[in-house]
Write a protein that holds these residues in place. Structure first.
Motif, short mmCIF file in Angstrom:
data_model
loop_
_atom_site.label_atom_id
_atom_site.label_comp_id
_atom_site.label_asym_id
_atom_site.label_seq_id
_atom_site.Cartn_x
_atom_site.Cartn_y
_atom_site.Cartn_z
N ALA A 77 27.04 13.99 -3.43
CA ALA A 77 28.18 14.84 -3.80
C ALA A 77 28.08 16.20 -3.12
CB ALA A 77 28.21 15.01 -5.32
N PHE A 78 26.87 16.75 -3.05
CA PHE A 78 26.68 18.05 -2.39
C PHE A 78 26.99 17.94 -0.90
CE2 PHE A 78 23.73 21.21 -0.40
CZ PHE A 78 24.41 22.35 -0.83
N GLY A 79 26.59 16.80 -0.30
CA GLY A 79 26.90 16.58 1.11
C GLY A 79 28.39 16.56 1.37
N VAL A 80 29.15 15.96 0.46
CA VAL A 80 30.60 15.92 0.61
C VAL A 80 31.19 17.33 0.53
CG1 VAL A 80 32.74 15.20 -0.53
CG2 VAL A 80 30.91 13.57 -0.22
N VAL A 81 30.71 18.11 -0.44
CA VAL A 81 31.21 19.48 -0.59
C VAL A 81 30.95 20.28 0.69
CG1 VAL A 81 30.93 21.65 -1.85
CG2 VAL A 81 30.99 19.48 -3.10
N LEU A 82 29.76 20.16 1.23
CA LEU A 82 29.44 20.87 2.48
C LEU A 82 30.32 20.41 3.62
CD1 LEU A 82 25.53 21.14 2.66
CD2 LEU A 82 27.18 22.98 2.34
N ALA A 83 30.49 19.08 3.73
CA ALA A 83 31.28 18.53 4.84
C ALA A 83 32.73 18.99 4.76
CB ALA A 83 31.20 17.00 4.83
N VAL A 84 33.32 18.96 3.58
CA VAL A 84 34.71 19.39 3.43
C VAL A 84 34.83 20.89 3.71
CG1 VAL A 84 36.62 19.66 1.80
CG2 VAL A 84 35.31 17.54 1.84
N GLY A 85 33.88 21.68 3.23
CA GLY A 85 33.89 23.10 3.52
C GLY A 85 33.76 23.38 5.00
N GLY A 86 32.89 22.62 5.67
CA GLY A 86 32.76 22.78 7.12
C GLY A 86 34.02 22.40 7.86
N LEU A 87 34.70 21.36 7.38
CA LEU A 87 35.95 20.94 8.01
C LEU A 87 37.02 22.03 7.90
CD1 LEU A 87 36.37 17.18 7.03
CD2 LEU A 87 36.27 18.15 9.33
N ALA A 88 37.02 22.76 6.79
CA ALA A 88 37.97 23.85 6.63
C ALA A 88 37.80 24.87 7.75
CB ALA A 88 37.79 24.52 5.27
N CYS A 89 36.56 25.09 8.18
CA CYS A 89 36.29 26.02 9.29
C CYS A 89 36.64 25.40 10.64
CB CYS A 89 34.82 26.45 9.28
SG CYS A 89 34.33 27.37 7.81
N VAL A 106 36.39 8.88 -2.15
CA VAL A 106 35.56 7.67 -2.17
C VAL A 106 34.50 7.79 -3.26
CG1 VAL A 106 33.80 6.37 -0.89
CG2 VAL A 106 35.93 7.00 0.23
N LEU A 107 33.87 8.97 -3.37
CA LEU A 107 32.88 9.16 -4.42
C LEU A 107 33.50 8.97 -5.80
CD1 LEU A 107 30.73 12.19 -3.22
CD2 LEU A 107 30.06 9.81 -3.33
N GLY A 108 34.72 9.48 -5.96
CA GLY A 108 35.40 9.30 -7.23
C GLY A 108 35.67 7.84 -7.51
N TRP A 109 36.06 7.08 -6.48
CA TRP A 109 36.31 5.65 -6.64
C TRP A 109 35.04 4.92 -7.05
CZ3 TRP A 109 40.35 2.15 -6.29
CH2 TRP A 109 40.00 0.82 -6.15
N ARG A 151 32.34 6.13 -8.46
CA ARG A 151 31.79 6.53 -9.76
C ARG A 151 32.66 6.09 -10.94
NH1 ARG A 151 29.91 6.41 -13.57
NH2 ARG A 151 28.74 7.91 -14.85
N PHE A 152 33.98 6.27 -10.81
CA PHE A 152 34.83 6.07 -11.98
C PHE A 152 35.57 4.73 -11.99
CE2 PHE A 152 34.58 10.72 -11.40
CZ PHE A 152 33.96 11.04 -12.61
N VAL A 153 35.77 4.12 -10.82
CA VAL A 153 36.44 2.82 -10.78
C VAL A 153 35.42 1.69 -10.73
CG1 VAL A 153 38.06 1.34 -9.53
CG2 VAL A 153 38.49 3.81 -9.70
N GLN A 154 34.48 1.79 -9.76
CA GLN A 154 33.44 0.77 -9.67
C GLN A 154 32.31 1.01 -10.67
OE1 GLN A 154 32.29 0.88 -5.49
NE2 GLN A 154 33.84 -0.65 -4.99
N ARG A 155 32.28 2.20 -11.29
CA ARG A 155 31.28 2.55 -12.29
C ARG A 155 29.86 2.38 -11.76
NH1 ARG A 155 33.35 3.61 -17.06
NH2 ARG A 155 31.35 3.32 -18.12
N LYS A 156 29.64 2.91 -10.56
CA LYS A 156 28.33 2.89 -9.94
C LYS A 156 27.80 4.32 -9.84
CE LYS A 156 29.30 -1.25 -7.18
NZ LYS A 156 29.45 -1.79 -5.82
N PRO A 157 26.48 4.50 -9.86
CA PRO A 157 25.93 5.86 -9.83
C PRO A 157 26.13 6.54 -8.47
CG PRO A 157 24.17 4.24 -9.68
CD PRO A 157 25.43 3.47 -9.98
N VAL A 158 26.33 7.83 -8.50
CA VAL A 158 26.46 8.65 -7.30
C VAL A 158 25.47 9.79 -7.42
CG1 VAL A 158 27.96 10.21 -6.02
CG2 VAL A 158 28.89 8.09 -6.93
N THR A 159 24.65 9.98 -6.41
CA THR A 159 23.62 11.02 -6.48
C THR A 159 24.22 12.41 -6.28
OG1 THR A 159 23.17 10.94 -4.11
CG2 THR A 159 21.94 9.41 -5.53
N ARG A 160 23.52 13.39 -6.80
CA ARG A 160 23.95 14.77 -6.60
C ARG A 160 23.90 15.16 -5.14
NH1 ARG A 160 20.92 18.02 -11.59
NH2 ARG A 160 22.04 16.97 -13.30
N ALA A 161 22.91 14.62 -4.42
CA ALA A 161 22.80 14.94 -2.99
C ALA A 161 24.02 14.46 -2.22
CB ALA A 161 21.53 14.30 -2.42
#
Length: 331
Positions: free
Chosen positions: A132-144, A115-118, A120-130
């Protein structure tokens, strides 16, 4: 964008977050009720068909009330039914027949990153680092949470099916957000859901072929951690709570928040599903799963509390428009 979202009623973003959490709880409870029905003799695809068809029947009066949507937004209704309803369900259950459940679930919940990729790159809207970092944490947590390391029997086509479920889930968040900036002209979310369920029922009827279902299972009982529960009660929960309530609160929450924020909060569904399986079905959590659930919570909180970033190069205002605004001639 944010002004429009804030203007949806008198409630602020906290209300949207509450709806997103309620949607995650409702969606997360589907597996606890569906598993006993499958163990009682129903095919998984038949359970999916009963879920969607039953919800479509409940929402039929809503569909009639908003029948103008068929003329005004046919593409939106078809897309929502194909992707957000039929696509997610069919791809996920097909993936389960080829790869481990944990692997399939983790891949499906890569959707927030997509969704973040969509955005940022399709709708060309800004995405904050926070965010993106939240997504990385969430996906990593899901792996556990899903203990992805416990099953490594990867199948190439199974992985593609799970990725298809993730892409369809992106469609759910993106299409749910359609019209959030249109004010009074926005398509009514209940109407979109109602027709999406009708379209999904039509598609799943072809895939699941319910005429071959063992209907007698619904007249009997199912085992819920040693207790006999009427099958129709479990089906009622799946239809009314895990589908109707889940979709309504989910779509409305996306319009009040944003696709990327609601997508990360939806990762809690896996945590909730695992916790409910522990309490209701006796499927106990390991220490890594508990730790992963905590990481998902942190990631979801970080993402939902992030604020939109500044304009990017793709969002720059043309110089001519800036000059008009300064001279007072722009409207």
């Amino acid at each position: 964008m944010q002004e429009s979202r804030a203007g949806h009623g008198s409630r602020g973003p906290g209300f949207g977050l509450g709806l997103a959490l309620l949607s995650a709880v409702a969606f997360g409870g589907s597996g606890v009720a569906a598993k006993p029905l499958i163990e009682a003799g129903l095919d998984p695809l038949h359970v999916v068909w009963l879920r969607v068809a039953g919800a479509a029947l409940v929402m039929l009066p809503v569909a009639w009330r908003h029948r103008s949507l068929v003329r005004d937004r046919p593409a939106l209704l078809a897309g929502f039914g194909l992707l957000a309803v039929a696509g997610v369900q069919a791809c996920y259950f097909a993936a389960l027949s080829r790869i481990p459940v944990g692997v399939a679930l983790l891949i499906e919940y890569l959707a927030p990153a997509l969704v973040l990729g969509w955005v940022r790159f399709v709708q060309r809207k800004p995405v904050t680092r926070a965010a993106a970092f939240g997504v990385v944490l969430a996906v990593g947590g899901l792996a556990c949470v899903v203990e992805v390391w416990a099953g490594l029997g990867f199948d190439a086509f199974g992985l593609l099916l799970a990725l298809g479920a993730a892409c369809c889930q992106v469609g759910y968040f993106v299409l749910s957000d359609q019209g959030s900036d249109a004010g009074d002209d926005a398509p009514h979310p209940l109407g979109v859901i109602a027709y999406g369920l009708l379209v999904g029922t039509a598609v799943l009827t072809v895939v699941a072929r319910p005429w071959g279902m063992d209907w007698a299972v619904l007249a009997g009982s199912a085992d819920l951690d040693g207790s006999a529960v009427p099958a129709w009660t479990l089906l009622g929960w799946i239809v009314l709570v895990a589908t109707v309530l889940a979709y309504i609160t989910g779509v409305v929450s996306v319009r009040r928040l944003s696709p990327q924020v609601a997508g990360v909060v939806a990762c809690l569904e896996a945590v909730i599903a695992t916790a409910l399986a522990w309490v209701v079905l006796g499927e106990h959590l390991s220490a890594p799963q508990i730790a992963g659930g905590a990481v998902v919570l942190v990631g979801a909180f970080i993402a939902q509390s992030a604020r939109p970033g500044g304009p990017t190069a793709g969002d720059a205002v043309p110089a001519s428009e800036t000059e008009l605004a300064r001279s007072g001639r722009a409207t």
